[in-house]
Design a protein around this motif. Sequence first.
Motif, PDB file in Angstrom:
ATOM      1  N   VAL A 105       0.846  -1.184   0.000  1.00 53.47           N
ATOM      2  CA  VAL A 105       0.000   0.000   0.000  1.00 53.47           C
ATOM      3  C   VAL A 105       0.886   1.241   0.000  1.00 53.47           C
ATOM      4  CG1 VAL A 105      -1.816   1.267   1.207  1.00 53.47           C
ATOM      5  CG2 VAL A 105      -1.831  -1.239   1.197  1.00 53.47           C
ATOM      6  N   LYS A 106       0.744   2.075  -1.015  1.00 51.64           N
ATOM      7  CA  LYS A 106       1.533   3.301  -1.136  1.00 51.64           C
ATOM      8  C   LYS A 106       1.132   4.283  -0.038  1.00 51.64           C
ATOM      9  CE  LYS A 106       1.617   3.101  -6.213  1.00 51.64           C
ATOM     10  NZ  LYS A 106       1.204   3.818  -7.445  1.00 51.64           N
ATOM     11  N   PRO A 107       2.082   5.060   0.453  1.00 50.20           N
ATOM     12  CA  PRO A 107       3.522   4.974   0.210  1.00 50.20           C
ATOM     13  C   PRO A 107       4.141   3.944   1.148  1.00 50.20           C
ATOM     14  CG  PRO A 107       3.110   6.813   1.649  1.00 50.20           C
ATOM     15  CD  PRO A 107       1.758   6.200   1.340  1.00 50.20           C
ATOM     16  N   PHE A 108       5.250   3.363   0.756  1.00 51.64           N
ATOM     17  CA  PHE A 108       5.918   2.393   1.611  1.00 51.64           C
ATOM     18  C   PHE A 108       7.420   2.628   1.564  1.00 51.64           C
ATOM     19  CE2 PHE A 108       4.699   0.511  -2.470  1.00 51.64           C
ATOM     20  CZ  PHE A 108       5.939   0.245  -3.028  1.00 51.64           C
ATOM     21  N   THR A 109       8.080   2.219   2.621  1.00 49.18           N
ATOM     22  CA  THR A 109       9.527   2.391   2.721  1.00 49.18           C
ATOM     23  C   THR A 109      10.236   1.236   2.017  1.00 49.18           C
ATOM     24  OG1 THR A 109       9.666   1.137   4.777  1.00 49.18           O
ATOM     25  CG2 THR A 109       9.262   3.514   4.964  1.00 49.18           C
ATOM     26  N   LYS A 156      -0.377   7.753  15.659  1.00 49.69           N
ATOM     27  CA  LYS A 156      -1.746   8.219  15.881  1.00 49.69           C
ATOM     28  C   LYS A 156      -1.946   9.590  15.246  1.00 49.69           C
ATOM     29  CE  LYS A 156      -5.145   9.011  19.542  1.00 49.69           C
ATOM     30  NZ  LYS A 156      -5.395   8.992  21.003  1.00 49.69           N
ATOM     31  N   GLY A 157      -3.051   9.730  14.528  1.00 52.95           N
ATOM     32  CA  GLY A 157      -3.368  11.014  13.906  1.00 52.95           C
ATOM     33  C   GLY A 157      -2.948  11.127  12.457  1.00 52.95           C
ATOM     34  N   LEU A 158      -2.169  10.142  11.956  1.00 53.39           N
ATOM     35  CA  LEU A 158      -1.750  10.158  10.555  1.00 53.39           C
ATOM     36  C   LEU A 158      -2.573   9.146   9.770  1.00 53.39           C
ATOM     37  CD1 LEU A 158       2.156  10.418  10.704  1.00 53.39           C
ATOM     38  CD2 LEU A 158       0.438  12.239  10.771  1.00 53.39           C
ATOM     39  N   ALA A 159      -3.065   9.586   8.623  1.00 59.77           N
ATOM     40  CA  ALA A 159      -3.880   8.714   7.779  1.00 59.77           C
ATOM     41  C   ALA A 159      -3.077   8.251   6.577  1.00 59.77           C
ATOM     42  CB  ALA A 159      -5.135   9.460   7.305  1.00 59.77           C
ATOM     43  N   PRO A 160      -3.160   6.964   6.213  1.00 55.02           N
ATOM     44  CA  PRO A 160      -2.372   6.463   5.082  1.00 55.02           C
ATOM     45  C   PRO A 160      -2.694   7.161   3.768  1.00 55.02           C
ATOM     46  CG  PRO A 160      -3.974   4.821   5.827  1.00 55.02           C
ATOM     47  CD  PRO A 160      -3.946   5.897   6.865  1.00 55.02           C
ATOM     48  N   GLU A 161      -3.968   7.524   3.561  1.00 56.57           N
ATOM     49  CA  GLU A 161      -4.339   8.189   2.319  1.00 56.57           C
ATOM     50  C   GLU A 161      -3.682   9.565   2.212  1.00 56.57           C
ATOM     51  OE1 GLU A 161      -6.435   6.925   4.507  1.00 56.57           O
ATOM     52  OE2 GLU A 161      -7.308   5.183   3.488  1.00 56.57           O
ATOM     53  N   THR A 162      -3.684  10.317   3.331  1.00 54.38           N
ATOM     54  CA  THR A 162      -3.061  11.639   3.326  1.00 54.38           C
ATOM     55  C   THR A 162      -1.553  11.525   3.220  1.00 54.38           C
ATOM     56  OG1 THR A 162      -4.862  12.428   4.748  1.00 54.38           O
ATOM     57  CG2 THR A 162      -2.928  13.850   4.553  1.00 54.38           C
ATOM     58  N   LEU A 163      -0.985  10.515   3.868  1.00 53.83           N
ATOM     59  CA  LEU A 163       0.449  10.290   3.760  1.00 53.83           C
ATOM     60  C   LEU A 163       0.848  10.046   2.309  1.00 53.83           C
ATOM     61  CD1 LEU A 163       3.132   9.971   5.305  1.00 53.83           C
ATOM     62  CD2 LEU A 163       2.614   7.530   5.485  1.00 53.83           C
ATOM     63  N   ALA A 164       0.010   9.306   1.585  1.00 53.89           N
ATOM     64  CA  ALA A 164       0.293   9.046   0.174  1.00 53.89           C
ATOM     65  C   ALA A 164       0.272  10.338  -0.632  1.00 53.89           C
ATOM     66  CB  ALA A 164      -0.720   8.055  -0.384  1.00 53.89           C
ATOM     67  N   VAL A 165      -0.672  11.228  -0.321  1.00 53.42           N
ATOM     68  CA  VAL A 165      -0.784  12.501  -1.042  1.00 53.42           C
ATOM     69  C   VAL A 165       0.431  13.379  -0.774  1.00 53.42           C
ATOM     70  CG1 VAL A 165      -2.096  14.657  -1.164  1.00 53.42           C
ATOM     71  CG2 VAL A 165      -3.301  12.468  -1.141  1.00 53.42           C
ATOM     72  N   VAL A 166       0.828  13.489   0.483  1.00 52.05           N
ATOM     73  CA  VAL A 166       1.986  14.311   0.843  1.00 52.05           C
ATOM     74  C   VAL A 166       3.260  13.724   0.234  1.00 52.05           C
ATOM     75  CG1 VAL A 166       3.393  15.179   2.756  1.00 52.05           C
ATOM     76  CG2 VAL A 166       0.895  15.153   2.953  1.00 52.05           C
ATOM     77  N   SER A 167       3.403  12.401   0.289  1.00 58.26           N
ATOM     78  CA  SER A 167       4.577  11.747  -0.294  1.00 58.26           C
ATOM     79  C   SER A 167       4.671  12.033  -1.781  1.00 58.26           C
ATOM     80  CB  SER A 167       4.503  10.230  -0.076  1.00 58.26           C
ATOM     81  OG  SER A 167       4.516   9.911   1.287  1.00 58.26           O
ATOM     82  N   ASP A 168       3.544  11.916  -2.470  1.00 57.71           N
ATOM     83  CA  ASP A 168       3.538  12.154  -3.912  1.00 57.71           C
ATOM     84  C   ASP A 168       3.897  13.601  -4.228  1.00 57.71           C
ATOM     85  OD1 ASP A 168       2.814  11.157  -6.647  1.00 57.71           O
ATOM     86  OD2 ASP A 168       1.365  12.763  -6.514  1.00 57.71           O
ATOM     87  N   ASP A 169       3.415  14.526  -3.404  1.00 59.92           N
ATOM     88  CA  ASP A 169       3.714  15.939  -3.639  1.00 59.92           C
ATOM     89  C   ASP A 169       5.200  16.235  -3.493  1.00 59.92           C
ATOM     90  OD1 ASP A 169       2.634  18.854  -3.853  1.00 59.92           O
ATOM     91  OD2 ASP A 169       3.988  18.886  -2.132  1.00 59.92           O
ATOM     92  N   VAL A 170       5.817  15.732  -2.424  1.00 59.18           N
ATOM     93  CA  VAL A 170       7.231  16.044  -2.216  1.00 59.18           C
ATOM     94  C   VAL A 170       8.103  15.323  -3.240  1.00 59.18           C
ATOM     95  CG1 VAL A 170       7.794  14.222  -0.542  1.00 59.18           C
ATOM     96  CG2 VAL A 170       8.979  16.387  -0.422  1.00 59.18           C
ATOM     97  N   ARG A 171       7.661  14.142  -3.709  1.00 62.29           N
ATOM     98  CA  ARG A 171       8.398  13.444  -4.774  1.00 62.29           C
ATOM     99  C   ARG A 171       8.379  14.251  -6.062  1.00 62.29           C
ATOM    100  NH1 ARG A 171       5.811   8.435  -4.103  1.00 62.29           N
ATOM    101  NH2 ARG A 171       5.002   8.609  -6.204  1.00 62.29           N
TER     102      ARG A 171
END
Length: 226
Positions: A105-109, A156-171
């Motif tokens: 599941v994106k994003p992943f290390t 706690k407080g971090l959502a995987p969907e939002t993490l994916a959006v932020v990761s994609d933006d910084v990439r």
Amino acid sequence: MIRVLVVDDDALTLELHRSYLARLEGFELAGECTGARAAIEALLAGADRIDLVLLDVTMPDGTGVDVLRHVRARGATVDVIAITGVRDAEVVRGMVALGVAQYLVKPFTFAVFRERLEQYREFRRRADESAGAPTQAEIDAMLGAMHPATPVRLPKGLAPETLAVVSDDVRRNGPASAGEAARRLGMSRVAVRRYLEHLTAEGRVIRSPRYGTGGRPESEYRWNAE
């Protein structure tokens, strides 16, 4: 050597997966495809030269489910690890029905990527060693090798969907400050900074000071491509 076909419509993701594979022993890149149609053609033309597919679930010209339905109907039995940023129960059920046992599941290390690929490698090793009809214990061991021992949890407080959006933006748009990313994403600076700091702690993002803005230097974040 396990030959891997990588399928994803995003050039940066292809590059990332290529670099990850190069760091793993026992795997080699068999090819890359940027869409569903190209993946179908590659699998039908070179089924005997591909052992594993890292298959993006959502692409502009079709889904991973479409790809698998087509090639399975033509008799292709290639193994698949599905890669998705979408948590859709219908999609998951469709992939399971077509023989997909593992997901990323994106994003992943890189650590998570390595864990999944090493599990698959162990599964292959056990399958190769089970000559003839495997025993129940051997079947259980092979299936167990394909599943992670512990789930990956976010703070706690971090959502995987939002993490994916932020990761994609910084990439795509980094280096950038938290404020710049927040303006692009329509989020608060504080929220974006929490995600960027998490990505930094995971080693996926590199934080460095930005000078020349007057006053205190602010932090900027760039994707770690290594």
